[in-house]
Design an enzyme around this catalytic site. Structure first.
Site, PDB file in Angstrom:
ATOM      1  CG  MET A  31      -2.016  -1.033   1.191  1.00  0.00           C
ATOM      2  SD  MET A  31      -3.030  -0.985   2.692  1.00  0.00           S
ATOM      3  CE  MET A  31      -2.066  -2.009   3.806  1.00  0.00           C
ATOM      4  CB  VAL A  32       1.104   4.109  -2.350  1.00  0.00           C
ATOM      5  CG1 VAL A  32       1.803   5.459  -2.371  1.00  0.00           C
ATOM      6  CG2 VAL A  32       1.404   3.348  -3.634  1.00  0.00           C
ATOM      7  CB  CYS A 113      -0.167  -0.335 -10.164  1.00  0.00           C
ATOM      8  SG  CYS A 113      -0.549   1.397  -9.800  1.00  0.00           S
ATOM      9  CG  HIS A 183      -7.358  -6.557  -7.513  1.00  0.00           C
ATOM     10  ND1 HIS A 183      -7.463  -6.088  -6.227  1.00  0.00           N
ATOM     11  CD2 HIS A 183      -8.388  -6.014  -8.195  1.00  0.00           C
ATOM     12  CE1 HIS A 183      -8.526  -5.282  -6.152  1.00  0.00           C
ATOM     13  NE2 HIS A 183      -9.098  -5.226  -7.336  1.00  0.00           N
ATOM     14  N   GLY A 214      -8.906  -8.574  -3.094  1.00  0.00           N
ATOM     15  CA  GLY A 214     -10.026  -7.731  -3.497  1.00  0.00           C
ATOM     16  C   GLY A 214     -11.213  -7.847  -2.558  1.00  0.00           C
TER      17      GLY A 214
END
Length: 314
Positions: A31-32, A113, A183, A214
């Protein structure tokens, strides 16, 4: 960069052992800004088996010591750890993998991404349309990193035509990828329902472990997704931000977890904005609208600590 890590090889763990344990592997997603050392330390206290760093652009990481120092911090308790890279050139990914290899248990190539900037640069989800390039990158890392227990995984989104996704996964498997995280949405989909049926088909087509990702918000969701898909692991992002104790079976963030976050973040010198944002996520379900109005505009660590003390006795 590496904090107080000792670089003895024996500290590093083989993430593949988790997939052979017979249990569903519980994973904290990349997670950024958020899946940094302090947060990884917190979720590991609450039954998280495996953690990913935020996505790091491999070219910047290789080129700049400043990028390495700011993007990658770990310590001896931070295992097993997967470093996720955005890359589009095999040698650059290898060079990045070689830098982190003594301090991490594996790398992951981001092929999922969907952000415009990433795809415009040739990173992230556009790689699902370049299976030969993905194969080349995995093969290079496998050939150049002389450490058999070092994992090389990929994280993908699905195609509208699922046959293309299965083909991509089988090509990656043939090149020696350790596991694949899926995902269950296409590049265009954001908040639409996750295609767990697609993850199940991919799982049935592969011999290596598959991780489902997800819309997993609770431990019950994780168990349900495992049964729906047959996936060997579940990867969670927003569900863990809202409740870092989720994998331990808590329905909402317990006060003990909030106290643990405060202790860990202060000990590791977490910047205020990050410290505060995590608390805002964690307390979302346990605070009223009025309380949020007050808490969310606090602007210093001391103000936050006073608030937690006054309202929760922490």
């Amino acid at each position: 960069m590496i904090g107080d890590i000792e670089t003895k090889e024996c500290q590093l763990k083989d993430p593949m052992d988790l997939f052979h344990s017979g249990q569903v592997v519980k994973i904290c997603a990349p997670m950024v800004r958020y899946s940094k050392l302090a947060f990884r330390t917190l979720v590991r206290k609450y039954s998280c088996d495996l953690c990913y760093t935020p996505m790091i652009v491999a070219a910047d990481f290789v080129r700049s010591a400043k990028a390495r120092d700011s993007e990658f911090t770990t310590n001896k308790g931070d295992h097993p750890l997967i470093v996720q890279f955005a890359a589009k050139e095999a040698q650059v990914l290898c060079d990045a993998a070689r830098i982190v290899c003594p301090f991490a248990d594996g790398i992951d190539l981001n092929c999922g991404c969907p952000q415009r900037w990433a795809m415009a640069e040739g990173y992230g989800a556009c790689l699902i349309n370049k299976p030969e390039l993905v194969q080349d990158m995995v093969r290079h890392v496998r050939n150049q990193i002389d450490k058999p227990r070092f994992s090389v995984s990929i994280k993908i989104r699905i195609h509208e035509d699922l046959k293309r996704t299965v083909d991509l996964c089988q090509k990656a498997e043939a090149t020696g990828v350790s596991w694949i995280t899926v995902h269950g949405r296409s590049v265009e989909e954001r908040h639409q329902p996750v295609h767990y049926d697609a993850i199940k088909i991919i799982k049935q087509s592969m011999s290596i472990p598959i991780v489902a990702n997800g819309d997993i918000k609770t431990l019950r969701d994780a168990e349900k997704v495992h049964h729906l898909t047959g996936a060997d692991g579940v990867m969670v992002a927003r569900g863990l931000l809202a409740n870092p104790a989720m994998f331990a079976g808590y329905e909402e963030t317990p006060l003990k977890c909030i106290q643990d976050w405060v202790d860990i973040a202060l000990e590791l010198g977490t910047p205020f904005t990050c410290f505060h944002h995590h608390l805002m996520y964690m307390m979302e379900r346990i605070t009223s609208k009025q309380e949020k109005k007050v808490f969310n505009v606090l602007s210093s660590t001391s103000a936050v600590l006073d608030y937690l003390n006054d309202c929760y006795g922490l």
